[in-house]
Design a protein around this motif. Structure first.
Motif, PDB file in Angstrom:
ATOM      1  N   ILE A   9      15.269  25.007  54.252  1.00 51.00           N
ATOM      2  CA  ILE A   9      14.751  25.588  53.020  1.00 51.00           C
ATOM      3  C   ILE A   9      13.289  26.002  53.154  1.00 51.00           C
ATOM      4  CG2 ILE A   9      14.020  23.497  51.786  1.00 51.00           C
ATOM      5  CD1 ILE A   9      15.991  26.356  50.237  1.00 51.00           C
ATOM      6  N   PHE A  52      18.403  30.707  45.873  1.00 49.57           N
ATOM      7  CA  PHE A  52      18.022  30.584  47.273  1.00 49.57           C
ATOM      8  C   PHE A  52      18.433  29.234  47.850  1.00 49.57           C
ATOM      9  CE2 PHE A  52      14.579  30.839  50.615  1.00 49.57           C
ATOM     10  CZ  PHE A  52      15.152  31.911  51.271  1.00 49.57           C
ATOM     11  N   THR A  53      18.236  28.173  47.058  1.00 51.12           N
ATOM     12  CA  THR A  53      18.585  26.839  47.555  1.00 51.12           C
ATOM     13  C   THR A  53      20.085  26.674  47.743  1.00 51.12           C
ATOM     14  OG1 THR A  53      18.611  25.908  45.320  1.00 51.12           O
ATOM     15  CG2 THR A  53      16.545  25.728  46.580  1.00 51.12           C
ATOM     16  N   TYR A  81      14.646  30.900  43.045  1.00 49.59           N
ATOM     17  CA  TYR A  81      14.656  29.665  43.832  1.00 49.59           C
ATOM     18  C   TYR A  81      15.981  28.912  43.719  1.00 49.59           C
ATOM     19  CZ  TYR A  81      12.979  25.554  46.244  1.00 49.59           C
ATOM     20  OH  TYR A  81      12.828  24.536  47.144  1.00 49.59           O
ATOM     21  N   GLN A 120      11.107  34.273  52.365  1.00 50.62           N
ATOM     22  CA  GLN A 120      11.119  34.900  51.045  1.00 50.62           C
ATOM     23  C   GLN A 120       9.717  35.357  50.655  1.00 50.62           C
ATOM     24  OE1 GLN A 120      11.875  32.348  47.734  1.00 50.62           O
ATOM     25  NE2 GLN A 120      12.100  34.028  46.307  1.00 50.62           N
ATOM     26  N   THR A 121       8.738  34.490  50.814  1.00 47.85           N
ATOM     27  CA  THR A 121       7.372  34.831  50.469  1.00 47.85           C
ATOM     28  C   THR A 121       6.863  35.986  51.326  1.00 47.85           C
ATOM     29  OG1 THR A 121       7.013  32.530  49.874  1.00 47.85           O
ATOM     30  CG2 THR A 121       5.055  33.873  50.176  1.00 47.85           C
ATOM     31  N   ASN A 130      11.883  35.201  38.417  1.00 55.00           N
ATOM     32  CA  ASN A 130      11.220  33.946  38.780  1.00 55.00           C
ATOM     33  C   ASN A 130      12.129  32.749  38.538  1.00 55.00           C
ATOM     34  OD1 ASN A 130       8.890  35.359  39.417  1.00 55.00           O
ATOM     35  ND2 ASN A 130       7.840  34.840  37.531  1.00 55.00           N
ATOM     36  N   THR A 187      12.081  29.740  52.615  1.00 50.97           N
ATOM     37  CA  THR A 187      11.098  29.974  51.559  1.00 50.97           C
ATOM     38  C   THR A 187       9.929  30.774  52.134  1.00 50.97           C
ATOM     39  OG1 THR A 187      11.733  27.948  50.419  1.00 50.97           O
ATOM     40  CG2 THR A 187       9.590  28.869  49.861  1.00 50.97           C
TER      41      THR A 187
END
Length: 168
Positions: A129, A120-121, A117, A136-137, A113, A133
């Motif tokens: 982004i 990823f950014t 992020y 990713q979800t 967790n 995102t």
């Protein structure tokens, strides 16, 4: 560039596997604990809370660690912890052993967790982004129903311990 987008795709594939793997454990965890240790349903539910508490306790330290050693290293460590917890789940027999596995798994989840992020950014263009995102979800969620169905079939043939093999 293209290399960064390729890394982002690898990252998304990893989250597809991660989501599918962890989804195999969660729905069956209390039943596994009850059947393996002989504890009550209430004890099994309280034991699962150890997983949640370990995740909460690990969030901030792993966030700091991401800033110090890098999100990629922490993400790799998170996967190693989740795999190690899953492999150890294949052998646990007592409630204290289950608690140890759940602490390790919770810390692995916390590390994931905290690192996902920020990493990823760095991989995707800022202007995209939101799109990534969403990817990713979706990657985390799309494998879950299939993995739960497959795991249910495997449980019928090999018992509840199989949830950890699938997760690993």
């Amino acid at each position: 560039g293209l290399r960064t987008l390729r890394q982002a795709r690898i990252y998304l594939a990893m989250f597809l596997c991660y989501g599918a793997g962890t989804a195999t454990v969660v729905p069956f965890l209390t039943t596994f604990i009850r059947r393996t240790t002989g504890c009550t349903g209430d004890q099994a539910i309280h034991t699962v809370m150890v997983l949640m508490l370990a995740t909460v306790v690990g969030q901030l330290p792993f966030g700091v660690l991401c800033d110090r050693i890098g999100a990629r290293r922490v993400l790799i460590a998170s996967m190693i912890m989740v795999i190690a917890a899953s492999l150890n789940g294949l052998w646990v027999r007592t409630l204290p052993e289950v608690v140890g596995v759940l602490i390790l798994a919770g810390l692995g989840i916390a590390a994931q967790n905290a690192s996902a992020y920020p990493l990823f950014t760095r991989l995707v263009p800022l202007a995209e982004i939101g799109l990534y995102t969403g990817f990713q979800t979706t990657a985390l969620s799309v494998g879950e129903p299939a993995s739960v169905a497959v795991t249910g079939v495997l449980i019928n043939h090999g018992g509840y311990r199989v949830i950890f093999a699938v997760c690993a």
